[in-house]
Write a protein that holds these residues in place. Structure first.
Motif, mmCIF file in Angstrom:
data_model
loop_
_atom_site.group_PDB
_atom_site.id
_atom_site.type_symbol
_atom_site.label_atom_id
_atom_site.label_comp_id
_atom_site.label_asym_id
_atom_site.label_seq_id
_atom_site.Cartn_x
_atom_site.Cartn_y
_atom_site.Cartn_z
ATOM 1 N N UNK A 85 0.832 -1.209 0.000
ATOM 2 C CA UNK A 85 0.000 0.000 0.000
ATOM 3 C C UNK A 85 0.865 1.257 0.000
ATOM 4 N N UNK A 86 1.974 1.236 0.718
ATOM 5 C CA UNK A 86 2.840 2.418 0.750
ATOM 6 C C UNK A 86 3.411 2.711 -0.644
ATOM 7 N N UNK A 87 3.858 1.664 -1.333
ATOM 8 C CA UNK A 87 4.412 1.861 -2.672
ATOM 9 C C UNK A 87 3.339 2.369 -3.634
ATOM 10 N N UNK A 88 2.156 1.772 -3.580
ATOM 11 C CA UNK A 88 1.089 2.169 -4.492
ATOM 12 C C UNK A 88 0.615 3.590 -4.210
ATOM 13 N N UNK A 89 0.631 3.982 -2.948
ATOM 14 C CA UNK A 89 0.261 5.355 -2.600
ATOM 15 C C UNK A 89 1.280 6.336 -3.158
ATOM 16 N N UNK A 90 2.562 5.995 -3.020
ATOM 17 C CA UNK A 90 3.617 6.855 -3.556
ATOM 18 C C UNK A 90 3.562 6.896 -5.085
ATOM 19 N N UNK A 91 3.127 5.793 -5.708
ATOM 20 C CA UNK A 91 3.007 5.742 -7.168
ATOM 21 C C UNK A 91 1.699 6.358 -7.661
ATOM 22 N N UNK B 173 4.924 -0.193 -14.351
ATOM 23 C CA UNK B 173 6.302 -0.413 -13.869
ATOM 24 C C UNK B 173 7.057 0.885 -13.633
ATOM 25 N N UNK B 174 6.912 1.858 -14.540
ATOM 26 C CA UNK B 174 7.652 3.114 -14.389
ATOM 27 C C UNK B 174 7.240 3.859 -13.122
ATOM 28 N N UNK B 175 5.943 3.847 -12.814
ATOM 29 C CA UNK B 175 5.469 4.525 -11.607
ATOM 30 C C UNK B 175 5.972 3.830 -10.345
ATOM 31 N N UNK B 176 5.929 2.504 -10.346
ATOM 32 C CA UNK B 176 6.398 1.754 -9.183
ATOM 33 C C UNK B 176 7.901 1.928 -9.007
ATOM 34 N N UNK B 177 8.651 1.894 -10.115
ATOM 35 C CA UNK B 177 10.098 2.093 -10.036
ATOM 36 C C UNK B 177 10.425 3.466 -9.465
ATOM 37 N N UNK B 178 9.688 4.486 -9.906
ATOM 38 C CA UNK B 178 9.917 5.839 -9.393
ATOM 39 C C UNK B 178 9.580 5.932 -7.911
ATOM 40 N N UNK B 179 8.505 5.251 -7.486
ATOM 41 C CA UNK B 179 8.123 5.260 -6.074
ATOM 42 C C UNK B 179 9.197 4.604 -5.217
ATOM 43 N N UNK B 180 9.766 3.510 -5.693
ATOM 44 C CA UNK B 180 10.825 2.828 -4.946
ATOM 45 C C UNK B 180 12.082 3.690 -4.878
ATOM 46 N N UNK B 181 12.377 4.402 -5.969
ATOM 47 C CA UNK B 181 13.521 5.316 -5.954
ATOM 48 C C UNK B 181 13.294 6.437 -4.941
ATOM 49 N N UNK B 182 12.059 6.943 -4.850
ATOM 50 C CA UNK B 182 11.739 7.966 -3.852
ATOM 51 C C UNK B 182 11.893 7.399 -2.435
ATOM 52 N N UNK B 183 11.482 6.149 -2.266
ATOM 53 C CA UNK B 183 11.621 5.502 -0.964
ATOM 54 C C UNK B 183 13.092 5.424 -0.560
ATOM 55 N N UNK B 184 13.943 5.072 -1.514
ATOM 56 C CA UNK B 184 15.384 5.031 -1.242
ATOM 57 C C UNK B 184 15.909 6.427 -0.943
ATOM 58 N N UNK C 15 12.849 -5.211 -0.617
ATOM 59 C CA UNK C 15 11.799 -5.892 0.161
ATOM 60 C C UNK C 15 10.422 -5.352 -0.249
ATOM 61 N N UNK C 16 10.323 -4.045 -0.379
ATOM 62 C CA UNK C 16 9.065 -3.425 -0.807
ATOM 63 C C UNK C 16 8.713 -3.859 -2.229
ATOM 64 N N UNK C 17 9.719 -3.965 -3.079
ATOM 65 C CA UNK C 17 9.478 -4.387 -4.457
ATOM 66 C C UNK C 17 8.909 -5.802 -4.503
ATOM 67 N N UNK C 18 9.450 -6.694 -3.693
ATOM 68 C CA UNK C 18 8.940 -8.073 -3.674
ATOM 69 C C UNK C 18 7.472 -8.105 -3.257
ATOM 70 N N UNK C 19 7.110 -7.243 -2.326
ATOM 71 C CA UNK C 19 5.718 -7.206 -1.862
ATOM 72 C C UNK C 19 4.776 -6.747 -2.973
ATOM 73 N N UNK C 20 5.131 -5.652 -3.653
ATOM 74 C CA UNK C 20 4.237 -5.118 -4.683
ATOM 75 C C UNK C 20 4.219 -6.022 -5.913
ATOM 76 N N UNK C 21 5.337 -6.695 -6.205
ATOM 77 C CA UNK C 21 5.342 -7.653 -7.318
ATOM 78 C C UNK C 21 4.483 -8.868 -6.979
ATOM 79 N N UNK C 22 4.494 -9.277 -5.726
ATOM 80 C CA UNK C 22 3.626 -10.372 -5.307
ATOM 81 C C UNK C 22 2.158 -10.007 -5.471
ATOM 82 N N UNK C 23 1.831 -8.757 -5.182
ATOM 83 C CA UNK C 23 0.461 -8.279 -5.365
ATOM 84 C C UNK C 23 0.066 -8.314 -6.840
#
Length: 294
Positions: free
Chosen positions: A123-129, A139-150, A161-169
């Protein structure tokens, strides 16, 4: 409904057509009702649906013809019924899909902690995306959200770890028939170049230095030095994790067995099954001496 017949015929749908299972247009409460029009139609044999069509009769008639045509195309196999499922899933907010994802994780035997953590991270990644609908799970939105998280201070390992969760979803959505494809299947993890902590086993010299210091030390987290040193030795000697060690009771140990063992209940094991671990002879002797003090 009372008064519905006249309204249906006024709408241009005859009794003969209704007998063939085509759409019927009516007002609930009769044609003098101030409410809007409803359409009753057979989506497929044995399944009749009713939808609200608004207050405009001509618009209701047009919608009724569209529903009839689509129902016919479904029955003939021209329209794939899965398209309806994809449309329904798209209309459903992502947050509602996340609730279903958590239910699915628990149904597969995952712990409450794992399910809650996985859905929260997703949910945190999707909210940021800013992904509100499934079509926005790009993919581009999720990648950007993960970069912002970093960029906010999370390590690359944590971002993965966050990427594995959202990919599992995303994979669950596809396998469950909610989406046509796994939108994030080709999204790659970050290369770990900023590892902040190297995990490794203690050397014999480090362990020999740690245990005496712990034994002579004062209380930490409510545990005195000798007990803490024994806990460290048990962890090193068995490889059990913190939660598994915390779950142990006197009944978990079989010190008279050959070889002596310690058992972790399935509810606390990472593999979700009962684990029986052999104890080194020296550690078993130390545990036996400790048991005599209770």
């Amino acid at each position: 409904p009372s008064g519905a017949k006249g309204t249906r015929e006024q709408a241009g749908v005859t009794a003969r057509e209704r007998g063939c299972g085509l759409a019927s247009i009516f007002k609930r409460g009769g044609r003098k009702s101030k409410g809007g029009y409803f359409i009753g139609y057979s989506e497929r044999p044995g399944l009749r649906r009713t939808v609200y069509a608004g207050r405009d009769l001509e618009a209701a008639q047009a919608l009724a013809r569209k529903l009839e045509a689509d129902a016919l195309l479904r029955r003939k196999g021209v329209i794939d019924p899965r398209d309806d499922a994809y449309g329904a899933a798209e209309a459903k907010p992502v947050k509602d899909h996340l609730v279903d994802f958590g239910v699915a994780l628990r149904a597969r035997g995952n712990t409450e902690k794992h399910a809650a953590q996985t859905t929260a991270r997703t949910e945190r990644v999707l909210t940021m995306a800013k992904a509100v609908r499934l079509s926005e799970l790009a993919p581009s939105k999720v990648q950007a959200a993960l970069a912002d998280l970093h960029g906010q201070g999370a390590s690359l390992r944590t971002a993965n770890h966050y990427l594995r969760c959202v990919k599992g979803f995303s994979r669950w959505l596809w396998r469950d028939g909610q989406t046509r494809e796994d939108a994030l299947a080709h999204l790659s993890a970050f290369k770990l170049t900023d590892a902040r902590r190297e995990r490794r086993a203690l050397s014999d010299a480090e362990l020999s230095a740690l245990l005496p210091v712990a034994h002579e030390g004062g209380p930490v987290c409510g545990m005195d030095g000798p007990d803490r040193a024994m806990l460290y030795a048990l962890g090193v000697g068995t490889g059990l994790r913190r939660a598994e060690l915390r779950s142990l009771t006197p009944e978990s140990f079989a010190l008279d067995a050959t070889p002596p063992t310690v058992t972790v209940a399935a509810a606390y094991s990472k593999r979700r099954r009962e684990d029986r671990q052999p104890l080194p002879a020296g550690l078993a002797d130390a545990m036996a001496r400790l048991a005599q003090d209770f």
